[in-house]
Design an enzyme around this catalytic site. Structure first.
Site, short mmCIF file in Angstrom:
data_model
loop_
_atom_site.label_atom_id
_atom_site.label_comp_id
_atom_site.label_asym_id
_atom_site.label_seq_id
_atom_site.Cartn_x
_atom_site.Cartn_y
_atom_site.Cartn_z
N GLU A 87 0.92 -1.05 -0.24
CA GLU A 87 -0.39 0.44 -0.07
C GLU A 87 0.62 1.93 -0.01
O GLU A 87 2.26 1.19 0.69
CB GLU A 87 -0.77 0.04 0.82
CG GLU A 87 -1.65 1.31 1.23
CD GLU A 87 -2.86 0.77 2.37
OE1 GLU A 87 -4.04 1.93 2.72
OE2 GLU A 87 -2.72 0.50 3.54
N LYS A 123 -10.51 1.35 -3.18
CA LYS A 123 -10.63 1.39 -1.50
C LYS A 123 -11.39 1.68 -0.49
O LYS A 123 -12.06 2.71 -0.71
CB LYS A 123 -9.25 2.19 -0.68
CG LYS A 123 -9.40 1.54 0.67
CD LYS A 123 -7.86 1.95 1.44
CE LYS A 123 -7.27 1.28 3.34
NZ LYS A 123 -6.57 2.00 3.65
N CYS A 152 -6.00 -2.86 2.10
CA CYS A 152 -5.53 -2.77 3.89
C CYS A 152 -6.75 -3.30 4.59
O CYS A 152 -7.30 -4.06 4.71
CB CYS A 152 -5.65 -1.71 3.84
SG CYS A 152 -4.37 -1.46 5.11
#
Length: 304
Positions: free
Chosen positions: A51, A138, A180
């Protein structure tokens, strides 16, 4: 009785590049290219970056490092990271999950003023020919407050994506890519697995508070629930940075066993994925045949 085709068509070697990145974007891109080359030279056919691999991680950095990705393809001047990733994949003949980069999204001029740009945390996946295969923004923004330990609010700067991302790797099968904090929401993984993915791939930057608690556990949980492979790729830890990444990039097999795990320093970890492991897990513990969709809903068939 006809047998179903395997999720993973043939064995494949995956590499998670636990990269040390700093404030110099061109240096980060060059360093990433060196490490992708190293991974490919060691036989990896799928390479994963962490990331925010092209910049420091933090709300203060997202706007200044952000690059426009639309309309696609952007020019090299607009998005050096896009073109660097495409070249890494093409030059090494690998599928590349390009970690994530901050993305600049143009204002929506059809809305009411003021017209402000948006920023997303975005992952790009490229084919061995250097062609963009998928873009994942995301979905779940990292907004947490653990008193006395860590407070972070991505939504102060970032906007969330709205789409599950499944990528078809022609020779191998399908993978799902998320970023994540997305790993904490098992519905995404369930949907991806039930739609035929052989692996879940999460570039991520857990911190030194939540990492020891949940990083490995989340990877194992998603693998156990879905009986497929899970790969988590972190930045290396930099104690001089404002945000301390946990590190510990890892790959988990379909029986939730950790196959390989890095420490906190820069490293590349490798794992060989094969169909037999998926089939062994699913035949021994046949969850797919035992779910009670008469009692609870199948989330993979519910459209928002």
């Amino acid at each position: 009785m006809a047998t179903s085709s395997p999720l993973l068509k043939k064995s494949v070697k995956i590499a998670c590049v636990q990269l040390a990145s700093g404030a110099d974007k061109p240096a980060n891109l060059t360093h990433a290219a060196d490490k992708v080359r190293e991974a490919a030279s060691n036989g990896a056919q799928i390479v994963v970056l962490p990331e925010c691999f092209n910049s420091p991680y933090g709300c203060d950095f997202f706007p200044s490092y952000a690059e426009p990705l639309l309309p696609s393809p952007p020019s090299p001047e607009q998005s050096p990271s896009f073109h660097a990733l495409a070249a890494m994949a093409r030059d090494n003949g690998v599928y590349l999950v390009g970690g994530s980069i901050p993305e600049l999204v143009a204002p929506d001029f059809s809305s009411s003023p003021p017209f402000k740009p948006k920023y997303c945390n975005t992952s790009l996946t490229f084919s061995p020919a250097g062609t963009l295969l998928a873009t994942h923004r995301k979905i779940h923004l990292f907004d947490i407050d653990i008193p006395g330990k860590i407070k972070f609010k991505e939504s102060d700067v970032l906007s969330a994506g709205n789409d599950l991302t499944i990528v078809d790797l022609a020779e191998y099968g399908k993978i799902a890519v998320a970023i994540c904090y997305d790993i904490r929401f098992p519905e995404l993984a369930m949907i991806a697995a039930r739609r035929g993915c052989f692996a879940l791939v999460y570039p991520g930057a857990f911190n030194t508070t939540t990492g020891p608690l949940h990083w490995r556990l989340q990877g194992q949980a998603r693998a156990m629930d879905n009986q497929i492979y899970v790969a988590l790729c972190s930045p290396a830890r930099d104690v001089k940075a404002g945000y301390h990444a946990y590190g510990h990039s890892l790959v988990v097999d379909p029986m939730a066993q950790v196959m390989v795990e890095a420490k906190e320093d820069e490293a590349i970890v490798y794992a060989d994925l094969n169909s037999a492991k998926i089939e062994e897990a699913r035949s021994g513990i046949p969850l797919q045949d035992q779910r009670r969709f008469d009692v609870y809903v199948d989330v993979s068939k519910v459209k928002p």
